[in-house]
Design a protein around this motif. Sequence first.
Motif, PDB file in Angstrom:
ATOM      1  N   GLU A   1       0.826  -1.211   0.000  1.00 52.77           N
ATOM      2  CA  GLU A   1       0.000   0.000   0.000  1.00 52.77           C
ATOM      3  C   GLU A   1       0.855   1.254   0.000  1.00 52.77           C
ATOM      4  O   GLU A   1       0.562   2.232  -0.720  1.00 52.77           O
ATOM      5  CB  GLU A   1      -0.924  -0.007   1.224  1.00 52.77           C
ATOM      6  N   VAL A   2       1.923   1.242   0.777  1.00 53.33           N
ATOM      7  CA  VAL A   2       2.825   2.396   0.808  1.00 53.33           C
ATOM      8  C   VAL A   2       3.535   2.552  -0.534  1.00 53.33           C
ATOM      9  O   VAL A   2       3.777   3.675  -1.001  1.00 53.33           O
ATOM     10  CB  VAL A   2       3.833   2.255   1.965  1.00 53.33           C
ATOM     11  N   GLY A   3       3.852   1.429  -1.172  1.00 50.63           N
ATOM     12  CA  GLY A   3       4.466   1.481  -2.507  1.00 50.63           C
ATOM     13  C   GLY A   3       3.550   2.144  -3.516  1.00 50.63           C
ATOM     14  O   GLY A   3       3.990   2.968  -4.334  1.00 50.63           O
ATOM     15  N   VAL A   4       2.271   1.808  -3.471  1.00 50.68           N
ATOM     16  CA  VAL A   4       1.293   2.447  -4.350  1.00 50.68           C
ATOM     17  C   VAL A   4       1.204   3.937  -4.050  1.00 50.68           C
ATOM     18  O   VAL A   4       1.166   4.777  -4.967  1.00 50.68           O
ATOM     19  CB  VAL A   4      -0.088   1.765  -4.205  1.00 50.68           C
ATOM     20  N   ASP A   5       1.191   4.288  -2.769  1.00 47.63           N
ATOM     21  CA  ASP A   5       1.153   5.707  -2.382  1.00 47.63           C
ATOM     22  C   ASP A   5       2.368   6.452  -2.934  1.00 47.63           C
ATOM     23  O   ASP A   5       2.246   7.586  -3.422  1.00 47.63           O
ATOM     24  CB  ASP A   5       1.116   5.844  -0.856  1.00 47.63           C
ATOM     25  N   PHE A   6       3.542   5.829  -2.851  1.00 47.59           N
ATOM     26  CA  PHE A   6       4.768   6.465  -3.343  1.00 47.59           C
ATOM     27  C   PHE A   6       4.664   6.725  -4.842  1.00 47.59           C
ATOM     28  O   PHE A   6       4.990   7.824  -5.324  1.00 47.59           O
ATOM     29  CB  PHE A   6       5.986   5.582  -3.056  1.00 47.59           C
ATOM     30  N   VAL A   7       4.216   5.731  -5.582  1.00 47.09           N
ATOM     31  CA  VAL A   7       4.127   5.878  -7.033  1.00 47.09           C
ATOM     32  C   VAL A   7       3.134   6.968  -7.413  1.00 47.09           C
ATOM     33  O   VAL A   7       3.428   7.834  -8.249  1.00 47.09           O
ATOM     34  CB  VAL A   7       3.744   4.540  -7.697  1.00 47.09           C
ATOM     35  N   THR A   8       1.965   6.948  -6.799  1.00 48.82           N
ATOM     36  CA  THR A   8       0.948   7.939  -7.171  1.00 48.82           C
ATOM     37  C   THR A   8       1.358   9.357  -6.772  1.00 48.82           C
ATOM     38  O   THR A   8       0.978  10.320  -7.438  1.00 48.82           O
ATOM     39  CB  THR A   8      -0.412   7.593  -6.527  1.00 48.82           C
ATOM     40  N   THR A   9       2.158   9.484  -5.709  1.00 50.15           N
ATOM     41  CA  THR A   9       2.595  10.802  -5.253  1.00 50.15           C
ATOM     42  C   THR A   9       3.821  11.298  -6.009  1.00 50.15           C
ATOM     43  O   THR A   9       3.871  12.456  -6.457  1.00 50.15           O
ATOM     44  CB  THR A   9       2.907  10.781  -3.739  1.00 50.15           C
ATOM     45  N   HIS A  10       4.817  10.440  -6.139  1.00 50.26           N
ATOM     46  CA  HIS A  10       6.105  10.865  -6.686  1.00 50.26           C
ATOM     47  C   HIS A  10       6.301  10.524  -8.165  1.00 50.26           C
ATOM     48  O   HIS A  10       7.192  11.092  -8.803  1.00 50.26           O
ATOM     49  CB  HIS A  10       7.240  10.239  -5.867  1.00 50.26           C
ATOM     50  N   ARG A  11       5.509   9.613  -8.708  1.00 51.61           N
ATOM     51  CA  ARG A  11       5.574   9.280 -10.136  1.00 51.61           C
ATOM     52  C   ARG A  11       4.143   9.293 -10.685  1.00 51.61           C
ATOM     53  O   ARG A  11       3.627   8.268 -11.139  1.00 51.61           O
ATOM     54  CB  ARG A  11       6.229   7.910 -10.351  1.00 51.61           C
ATOM     55  N   PRO A  12       3.491  10.453 -10.628  1.00 48.69           N
ATOM     56  CA  PRO A  12       2.070  10.519 -10.990  1.00 48.69           C
ATOM     57  C   PRO A  12       1.787  10.170 -12.446  1.00 48.69           C
ATOM     58  O   PRO A  12       0.631   9.896 -12.791  1.00 48.69           O
ATOM     59  CB  PRO A  12       1.693  11.977 -10.680  1.00 48.69           C
ATOM     60  N   SER A  13       2.793  10.190 -13.303  1.00 48.91           N
ATOM     61  CA  SER A  13       2.585   9.806 -14.703  1.00 48.91           C
ATOM     62  C   SER A  13       2.522   8.291 -14.890  1.00 48.91           C
ATOM     63  O   SER A  13       2.267   7.810 -16.000  1.00 48.91           O
ATOM     64  CB  SER A  13       3.701  10.382 -15.577  1.00 48.91           C
ATOM     65  N   SER A  14       2.740   7.530 -13.819  1.00 48.00           N
ATOM     66  CA  SER A  14       2.706   6.070 -13.927  1.00 48.00           C
ATOM     67  C   SER A  14       1.349   5.594 -14.432  1.00 48.00           C
ATOM     68  O   SER A  14       0.300   6.018 -13.938  1.00 48.00           O
ATOM     69  CB  SER A  14       2.991   5.428 -12.568  1.00 48.00           C
ATOM     70  N   ILE A  15       1.378   4.701 -15.392  1.00 45.46           N
ATOM     71  CA  ILE A  15       0.163   4.073 -15.890  1.00 45.46           C
ATOM     72  C   ILE A  15      -0.111   2.792 -15.109  1.00 45.46           C
ATOM     73  O   ILE A  15      -1.259   2.442 -14.858  1.00 45.46           O
ATOM     74  CB  ILE A  15       0.283   3.778 -17.395  1.00 45.46           C
ATOM     75  N   LEU A  16       0.946   2.126 -14.680  1.00 48.42           N
ATOM     76  CA  LEU A  16       0.802   0.889 -13.905  1.00 48.42           C
ATOM     77  C   LEU A  16       0.185   1.160 -12.542  1.00 48.42           C
ATOM     78  O   LEU A  16      -0.540   0.325 -11.996  1.00 48.42           O
ATOM     79  CB  LEU A  16       2.179   0.225 -13.742  1.00 48.42           C
ATOM     80  N   ARG A  17       0.529   2.312 -11.955  1.00 49.05           N
ATOM     81  CA  ARG A  17      -0.011   2.772 -10.663  1.00 49.05           C
ATOM     82  C   ARG A  17       0.457   1.940  -9.483  1.00 49.05           C
ATOM     83  O   ARG A  17      -0.176   1.926  -8.429  1.00 49.05           O
ATOM     84  CB  ARG A  17      -1.552   2.820 -10.678  1.00 49.05           C
ATOM     85  N   ARG A  18       1.545   1.259  -9.633  1.00 50.99           N
ATOM     86  CA  ARG A  18       2.145   0.488  -8.541  1.00 50.99           C
ATOM     87  C   ARG A  18       3.606   0.255  -8.886  1.00 50.99           C
ATOM     88  O   ARG A  18       4.004   0.362 -10.056  1.00 50.99           O
ATOM     89  CB  ARG A  18       1.440  -0.856  -8.360  1.00 50.99           C
TER      90      ARG A  18
END
Length: 258
Positions: free
Chosen positions: A204-221
Amino acid sequence: MKIDLNGKTALVTGSTEGIGFAIAQGLHAAGAEVIVNGRTEQKTQAAAAKLGGSARGLAADIGSAEGCAALIAAEPHIDILVNNAGIYQPADFFDADDAMWDLHWQVNVMAGMRLSRAYLPGMADRGWGRVIFLASESAFNLPVEMLHYGVSKTADVALARGLAKRMAGSGVTVNSVLPGPTFTEGAAAMLQEAVTASGKSFEEVGVDFVTTHRPSSILRRPATPEEVANMVVFAASPQASATTGAALRVDGGVVDSL
């Protein structure tokens, strides 16, 4: 597709854990004779023992010319070279001194350059070989919190492209692989504070990191090390014979380009 690397010897630098170990596992499962590399004898031999079979460990600190030379002397003939060893350390540009820049340059760039310079001629003589640099999406999305790291990874992409052109027509391919955020032991350690504070799981924290710091991610995790390793094993395979000079992205779509 069945990838068969029987009869090939593969060296994976920095492969005692994380993406490197997953790559070693993937190559080993495909039949390659894998050489695991790390800085300490204990971790290196433990990782090789975990792989089992014909895998063997070779401890060497390749962050120096002397360490690279020792590794090359011990293993002079390689068919597949995976330049995976790398470091990263967040620091603002104005706090990152010459020593930090030089350390990242030596480990992330010069080690792969030295090993490639040593092993590519033999691959060309045999008419077959694979060299793969582990770069990063940070090569294109330069992270403001660690420019020294991003610049070193941009250099890896450029070096791989240049070497591919230098080896044109030889039967040897050179590529870079660009992971995005990946759930490695190092990432878990970096996220431990957030896990403790939030009570959330690492996932869950990994998902939070991606959505916050790599918001362009399409994978979202974050990706798994095995997902990155799959691309490396393909690039190392006979099936990838027409793929060279490429920057192969396993970034979950973080790099916002066509």
